[in-house]
Design a protein around this motif. Structure first.
Motif, PDB file in Angstrom:
ATOM      1  N   GLU A   6       0.833  -1.203   0.000  1.00  0.00           N
ATOM      2  CA  GLU A   6       0.000   0.000   0.000  1.00  0.00           C
ATOM      3  C   GLU A   6       0.868   1.253   0.000  1.00  0.00           C
ATOM      4  O   GLU A   6       1.992   1.241   0.518  1.00  0.00           O
ATOM      5  N   SER A   7       0.324   2.306  -0.556  1.00  0.00           N
ATOM      6  CA  SER A   7       0.974   3.611  -0.526  1.00  0.00           C
ATOM      7  C   SER A   7      -0.090   4.688  -0.618  1.00  0.00           C
ATOM      8  O   SER A   7      -1.248   4.410  -0.927  1.00  0.00           O
ATOM      9  N   GLY A   8       0.321   5.922  -0.339  1.00  0.00           N
ATOM     10  CA  GLY A   8      -0.589   7.051  -0.487  1.00  0.00           C
ATOM     11  C   GLY A   8      -1.157   7.592   0.801  1.00  0.00           C
ATOM     12  O   GLY A   8      -1.884   8.592   0.783  1.00  0.00           O
ATOM     13  N   GLY A   9      -0.864   6.953   1.907  1.00  0.00           N
ATOM     14  CA  GLY A   9      -1.363   7.465   3.174  1.00  0.00           C
ATOM     15  C   GLY A   9      -0.653   8.747   3.571  1.00  0.00           C
ATOM     16  O   GLY A   9       0.323   9.160   2.944  1.00  0.00           O
ATOM     17  N   GLY A  10      -1.170   9.374   4.623  1.00  0.00           N
ATOM     18  CA  GLY A  10      -0.551  10.603   5.095  1.00  0.00           C
ATOM     19  C   GLY A  10      -1.466  11.370   6.010  1.00  0.00           C
ATOM     20  O   GLY A  10      -2.466  10.843   6.494  1.00  0.00           O
ATOM     21  N   LEU A  11      -1.095  12.620   6.237  1.00  0.00           N
ATOM     22  CA  LEU A  11      -1.857  13.514   7.112  1.00  0.00           C
ATOM     23  C   LEU A  11      -2.638  14.494   6.248  1.00  0.00           C
ATOM     24  O   LEU A  11      -2.076  15.128   5.341  1.00  0.00           O
ATOM     25  N   VAL A  12      -3.917  14.637   6.531  1.00  0.00           N
ATOM     26  CA  VAL A  12      -4.762  15.536   5.755  1.00  0.00           C
ATOM     27  C   VAL A  12      -5.767  16.185   6.691  1.00  0.00           C
ATOM     28  O   VAL A  12      -6.131  15.603   7.713  1.00  0.00           O
ATOM     29  N   GLN A  13      -6.203  17.368   6.352  1.00  0.00           N
ATOM     30  CA  GLN A  13      -7.213  18.050   7.155  1.00  0.00           C
ATOM     31  C   GLN A  13      -8.598  17.497   6.836  1.00  0.00           C
ATOM     32  O   GLN A  13      -8.851  16.985   5.726  1.00  0.00           O
ATOM     33  N   ALA A  14      -9.475  17.632   7.786  1.00  0.00           N
ATOM     34  CA  ALA A  14     -10.857  17.213   7.573  1.00  0.00           C
ATOM     35  C   ALA A  14     -11.425  17.925   6.344  1.00  0.00           C
ATOM     36  O   ALA A  14     -11.189  19.118   6.138  1.00  0.00           O
ATOM     37  N   GLY A  15     -12.146  17.150   5.536  1.00  0.00           N
ATOM     38  CA  GLY A  15     -12.696  17.676   4.297  1.00  0.00           C
ATOM     39  C   GLY A  15     -11.798  17.455   3.099  1.00  0.00           C
ATOM     40  O   GLY A  15     -12.222  17.657   1.954  1.00  0.00           O
ATOM     41  N   GLY A  16     -10.557  17.057   3.337  1.00  0.00           N
ATOM     42  CA  GLY A  16      -9.610  16.832   2.266  1.00  0.00           C
ATOM     43  C   GLY A  16      -9.737  15.459   1.635  1.00  0.00           C
ATOM     44  O   GLY A  16     -10.653  14.690   1.952  1.00  0.00           O
ATOM     45  N   SER A  17      -8.799  15.167   0.738  1.00  0.00           N
ATOM     46  CA  SER A  17      -8.830  13.913  -0.023  1.00  0.00           C
ATOM     47  C   SER A  17      -7.467  13.246  -0.027  1.00  0.00           C
ATOM     48  O   SER A  17      -6.428  13.914   0.088  1.00  0.00           O
ATOM     49  N   LEU A  18      -7.504  11.934  -0.176  1.00  0.00           N
ATOM     50  CA  LEU A  18      -6.303  11.134  -0.378  1.00  0.00           C
ATOM     51  C   LEU A  18      -6.662  10.000  -1.322  1.00  0.00           C
ATOM     52  O   LEU A  18      -7.817   9.556  -1.352  1.00  0.00           O
ATOM     53  N   ARG A  19      -5.661   9.520  -2.049  1.00  0.00           N
ATOM     54  CA  ARG A  19      -5.858   8.322  -2.866  1.00  0.00           C
ATOM     55  C   ARG A  19      -4.832   7.284  -2.453  1.00  0.00           C
ATOM     56  O   ARG A  19      -3.620   7.522  -2.574  1.00  0.00           O
ATOM     57  N   LEU A  20      -5.333   6.158  -1.986  1.00  0.00           N
ATOM     58  CA  LEU A  20      -4.469   5.046  -1.643  1.00  0.00           C
ATOM     59  C   LEU A  20      -4.302   4.124  -2.842  1.00  0.00           C
ATOM     60  O   LEU A  20      -5.220   3.953  -3.629  1.00  0.00           O
ATOM     61  N   LYS A  77      -2.107  -2.986 -14.452  1.00  0.00           N
ATOM     62  CA  LYS A  77      -1.048  -2.570 -13.542  1.00  0.00           C
ATOM     63  C   LYS A  77      -1.052  -3.354 -12.239  1.00  0.00           C
ATOM     64  O   LYS A  77      -0.255  -3.077 -11.340  1.00  0.00           O
ATOM     65  N   ASN A  78      -1.977  -4.314 -12.126  1.00  0.00           N
ATOM     66  CA  ASN A  78      -2.100  -5.090 -10.880  1.00  0.00           C
ATOM     67  C   ASN A  78      -2.222  -4.167  -9.672  1.00  0.00           C
ATOM     68  O   ASN A  78      -1.588  -4.382  -8.631  1.00  0.00           O
ATOM     69  N   THR A  79      -3.034  -3.149  -9.815  1.00  0.00           N
ATOM     70  CA  THR A  79      -3.156  -2.130  -8.771  1.00  0.00           C
ATOM     71  C   THR A  79      -4.619  -1.844  -8.479  1.00  0.00           C
ATOM     72  O   THR A  79      -5.436  -1.755  -9.399  1.00  0.00           O
ATOM     73  N   VAL A  80      -4.905  -1.691  -7.201  1.00  0.00           N
ATOM     74  CA  VAL A  80      -6.236  -1.275  -6.760  1.00  0.00           C
ATOM     75  C   VAL A  80      -6.094   0.047  -6.017  1.00  0.00           C
ATOM     76  O   VAL A  80      -5.065   0.311  -5.374  1.00  0.00           O
ATOM     77  N   TYR A  81      -7.118   0.877  -6.154  1.00  0.00           N
ATOM     78  CA  TYR A  81      -7.076   2.217  -5.588  1.00  0.00           C
ATOM     79  C   TYR A  81      -8.244   2.426  -4.629  1.00  0.00           C
ATOM     80  O   TYR A  81      -9.290   1.788  -4.747  1.00  0.00           O
ATOM     81  N   LEU A  82      -8.046   3.365  -3.721  1.00  0.00           N
ATOM     82  CA  LEU A  82      -9.136   3.828  -2.868  1.00  0.00           C
ATOM     83  C   LEU A  82      -9.070   5.350  -2.840  1.00  0.00           C
ATOM     84  O   LEU A  82      -8.171   5.921  -2.218  1.00  0.00           O
ATOM     85  N   GLN A  83      -9.992   5.965  -3.564  1.00  0.00           N
ATOM     86  CA  GLN A  83     -10.096   7.418  -3.551  1.00  0.00           C
ATOM     87  C   GLN A  83     -10.962   7.822  -2.367  1.00  0.00           C
ATOM     88  O   GLN A  83     -12.112   7.401  -2.266  1.00  0.00           O
ATOM     89  N   MET A  84     -10.416   8.638  -1.489  1.00  0.00           N
ATOM     90  CA  MET A  84     -11.115   9.025  -0.268  1.00  0.00           C
ATOM     91  C   MET A  84     -11.331  10.536  -0.290  1.00  0.00           C
ATOM     92  O   MET A  84     -10.369  11.302  -0.296  1.00  0.00           O
ATOM     93  N   ASN A  85     -12.590  10.930  -0.344  1.00  0.00           N
ATOM     94  CA  ASN A  85     -12.956  12.349  -0.365  1.00  0.00           C
ATOM     95  C   ASN A  85     -13.714  12.708   0.901  1.00  0.00           C
ATOM     96  O   ASN A  85     -14.248  11.847   1.590  1.00  0.00           O
TER      97      ASN A  85
END
Length: 124
Positions: A6-20, A77-85
């Motif tokens: 897994e990759s893409g984690g981190g620190l974000v403010q409430a209301g923001g987005s990340l894609r794992l 690409k043998n990859t799965v994503y999780l878009q988090m909004n």
């Protein structure tokens, strides 16, 4: 063997987005595997977040993330994503990617392979 990273984690403010992202490899990995995302917050049990069939045609979400998170996959690409909004502080957890050889499960014990996890922290 199958490896999930897994990759893409981190620190974000409430209301923001990340894609794992979750990259799968290994000579026994098959694109026919269903893929899922789970998360575990401190002091809590691991919980289901989302799952996707091998074709991508079927997806399932936990009620707590429905309408905010989107799971997708790129089999080339043998990859799965999780878009988090619209992230919330209660989304803070370690997020795990998992692969299932059979079916499209929602319970962790039905998954055969697991990644090491990536931390997501949402500040208020």
């Amino acid at each position: 063997q199958v490896q999930l990273v897994e990759s893409g984690g981190g620190l974000v403010q409430a209301g923001g987005s990340l894609r794992l992202s979750c990259a799968a490899s290994g000579r026994t990995f098959r694109n026919s595997y269903a893929m899922g995302w789970f998360r575990q917050a401190p002091g809590k049990e691991r919980e289901f977040v989302a799952a996707i069939s091998w074709t991508g045609g079927s997806t399932y979400y936990a009620d707590s993330v429905k309408g905010r998170f989107t799971i997708s996959r790129d089999n080339a690409k043998n990859t799965v994503y999780l878009q988090m909004n619209r992230l919330r502080p209660e989304d803070t957890a370690v997020y795990y990617c998992a692969a299932a050889r059979v079916g499209l499960p929602r319970f962790s014990y039905e998954y055969d392979y697991w990644g090491q996890g990536t931390q997501v922290t949402v500040s208020s």
